[in-house]
Design a protein around this motif. Sequence first.
Motif, mmCIF file in Angstrom:
data_model
loop_
_atom_site.group_PDB
_atom_site.id
_atom_site.type_symbol
_atom_site.label_atom_id
_atom_site.label_comp_id
_atom_site.label_asym_id
_atom_site.label_seq_id
_atom_site.Cartn_x
_atom_site.Cartn_y
_atom_site.Cartn_z
ATOM 1 N N PHE A 96 0.796 -1.215 0.000
ATOM 2 C CA PHE A 96 0.000 0.000 0.000
ATOM 3 C C PHE A 96 0.833 1.272 0.000
ATOM 4 C CE2 PHE A 96 -3.030 3.033 1.994
ATOM 5 C CZ PHE A 96 -4.046 2.913 1.058
ATOM 6 N N ARG A 97 2.043 1.207 0.564
ATOM 7 C CA ARG A 97 2.864 2.425 0.688
ATOM 8 C C ARG A 97 3.060 3.163 -0.635
ATOM 9 N NH1 ARG A 97 5.949 -0.601 4.597
ATOM 10 N NH2 ARG A 97 5.725 0.340 6.674
ATOM 11 N N LEU A 100 0.215 5.555 -1.470
ATOM 12 C CA LEU A 100 -0.166 6.650 -0.572
ATOM 13 C C LEU A 100 0.111 8.025 -1.164
ATOM 14 C CD1 LEU A 100 0.939 5.285 2.910
ATOM 15 C CD2 LEU A 100 -1.388 5.615 2.056
ATOM 16 N N LYS A 101 1.274 8.179 -1.794
ATOM 17 C CA LYS A 101 1.608 9.475 -2.377
ATOM 18 C C LYS A 101 0.615 9.844 -3.471
ATOM 19 C CE LYS A 101 6.562 9.377 -1.382
ATOM 20 N NZ LYS A 101 7.929 9.417 -1.977
ATOM 21 N N ILE A 103 -2.500 8.865 -3.671
ATOM 22 C CA ILE A 103 -3.790 9.164 -3.048
ATOM 23 C C ILE A 103 -3.783 10.564 -2.444
ATOM 24 C CG2 ILE A 103 -5.354 8.501 -1.181
ATOM 25 C CD1 ILE A 103 -4.477 5.598 -1.688
ATOM 26 N N TYR A 104 -2.694 10.915 -1.785
ATOM 27 C CA TYR A 104 -2.615 12.237 -1.162
ATOM 28 C C TYR A 104 -2.504 13.340 -2.197
ATOM 29 C CZ TYR A 104 -2.846 11.618 3.828
ATOM 30 O OH TYR A 104 -3.316 11.409 5.092
ATOM 31 N N ILE A 110 -9.298 8.777 2.697
ATOM 32 C CA ILE A 110 -9.026 7.363 2.950
ATOM 33 C C ILE A 110 -9.909 6.875 4.087
ATOM 34 C CG2 ILE A 110 -7.282 5.663 3.616
ATOM 35 C CD1 ILE A 110 -5.164 7.501 2.479
ATOM 36 N N CYS A 119 -3.049 -1.416 8.716
ATOM 37 C CA CYS A 119 -2.276 -1.117 7.506
ATOM 38 C C CYS A 119 -1.860 0.348 7.489
ATOM 39 C CB CYS A 119 -3.099 -1.456 6.270
ATOM 40 S SG CYS A 119 -2.291 -1.056 4.700
ATOM 41 N N LEU A 120 -2.800 1.243 7.771
ATOM 42 C CA LEU A 120 -2.485 2.669 7.783
ATOM 43 C C LEU A 120 -1.518 3.007 8.915
ATOM 44 C CD1 LEU A 120 -5.909 4.398 7.022
ATOM 45 C CD2 LEU A 120 -4.156 3.577 5.440
ATOM 46 N N CYS A 123 1.967 2.101 8.064
ATOM 47 C CA CYS A 123 2.522 3.062 7.105
ATOM 48 C C CYS A 123 2.831 4.408 7.764
ATOM 49 C CB CYS A 123 1.549 3.279 5.950
ATOM 50 S SG CYS A 123 1.351 1.850 4.868
ATOM 51 N N LEU A 125 0.667 6.498 8.976
ATOM 52 C CA LEU A 125 -0.320 7.492 8.571
ATOM 53 C C LEU A 125 -1.224 7.938 9.713
ATOM 54 C CD1 LEU A 125 -0.574 8.554 5.661
ATOM 55 C CD2 LEU A 125 -2.601 7.128 5.396
ATOM 56 N N ILE A 162 -8.850 11.170 6.910
ATOM 57 C CA ILE A 162 -8.858 9.740 7.214
ATOM 58 C C ILE A 162 -10.038 9.420 8.125
ATOM 59 C CG2 ILE A 162 -7.634 7.846 8.336
ATOM 60 C CD1 ILE A 162 -5.025 9.134 7.529
#
Length: 323
Positions: A96-97, A100-101, A103-104, A110, A119-120, A123, A125, A162
Motif C-alpha cells: 500500500f505504501r 499513498l503518495k 492518493i494524497y 481514505i 495497515c495505515l 505506514c 499514517l 482519514i
Amino acid sequence: MTAPHFDLILFPEVTLLPYAGFTDKLRFSSDEDDRSRQRYCSWRSYQLTQHPLQASSGLGIDVAPLSEEHDFRNTDFVVLFGGRTAQSAIEQAALFRPLLKQIYRANTHIVAIDNAVFCLAECGLLDHKAVTLHWRHQQQLRERYPAVKLQEKGLFVTDGRITTSVGGTATIELAQALLAKKMNPQRAAKGLADMMVTESRNPLAFMPWNNAPAVSDAYVHRALVLMFEHMSRPINVTDISAQVGLSRRQLDRKFLSLFDQPAAAYWQSVRLEQGAWLLTHSTQTIEHIAAQLGYQHDGNFRQQFRRQFGCTPTEYRRQPEQH
C-alpha cells in the motif's frame, strides 16, 4: 455537485459483512427505486495482490488487482476492507505504501474498516490521529502503535482526510455519512428501511461494550471475551469455564485474584455498569434496557441495580450529572 466515486480495496480473507453492508448502501443511493444503476454515485472493487481473492468465509471474490498507476484524481473515497486478522492487514502495508503518495496528491479521502486500520498505522499514517476499530483489536493497536490516539467509543471517527470504522453493520451508517458529504442527505439515507435499519445509531454515543479489561492470563482473557460477546444473552458461567478449559472453581479463583470477585459476580457487575451507561446515554425504557442486558424480568434488573448503585434506575437517570 458531481456523483461521488468510491475505490474499494479488499484485503486477503476480507470479511463480507462490512463489505456487503457498505456496497449495498451505495447501491440504494445510486439510482431511483431499486434499479441499482451507478448514476448518483459509483464504485469499483479491487485487491492489492495478483492472487485469487477469498473471503474469510472461504468464498471466492472476483475483483481486479489495483494497478500501481491507478489514477485517484476522480476518486472521492478509497475504502480499505480488512481481513480476518490484524497481521494480514499489517502485511498489506508494503503493497500500500507506494499508493499513498498518489492518493494524497489526488486529495482523496481514505477510509479504513476494522483491522485495515493496522495497515495505515504500519505506514505511519495514523500517528497522533484519532481512530477507532473493533474492540477485539483495540488492545493490540494500542500496544503496537502508541502514537495513535485510540477512541474506544463510536461507530466511526474522522480525523482530517482519514476515517476509521469498527466494521460490521456500522458500515451501513458509515456509507450514509460519506455519501451525505457529497449529495443530498435524503438520497444518502435512501434504502435504510429496505436494509432494516429503522433507527440510525449515533456514532458518537455508541454503547461501550468493548471495555473488557486487558489481562495477561489467557484463560481469563478468553472468559472475558465470551462474556462481552454474550452481553445481551448472558452465558452461564459454568459453560464459560468449560469453554476456556477450566473448572468453575478454578475460574472463580482467577477472577478473585484479578477482580476481587468470583466470575458470576463480576459478570453481573459489568452488565449493570452497561445498564447505567444506557440510562444516561439513551432514552430507552428501563424494561428495554433490562431485556437488552439479558434480564428476563426487569424487576430483577431494578433490584440488582439498586444493590450495586444505591438507587433505583429511575433515580439514577434523573441525576446523570452525578455519574
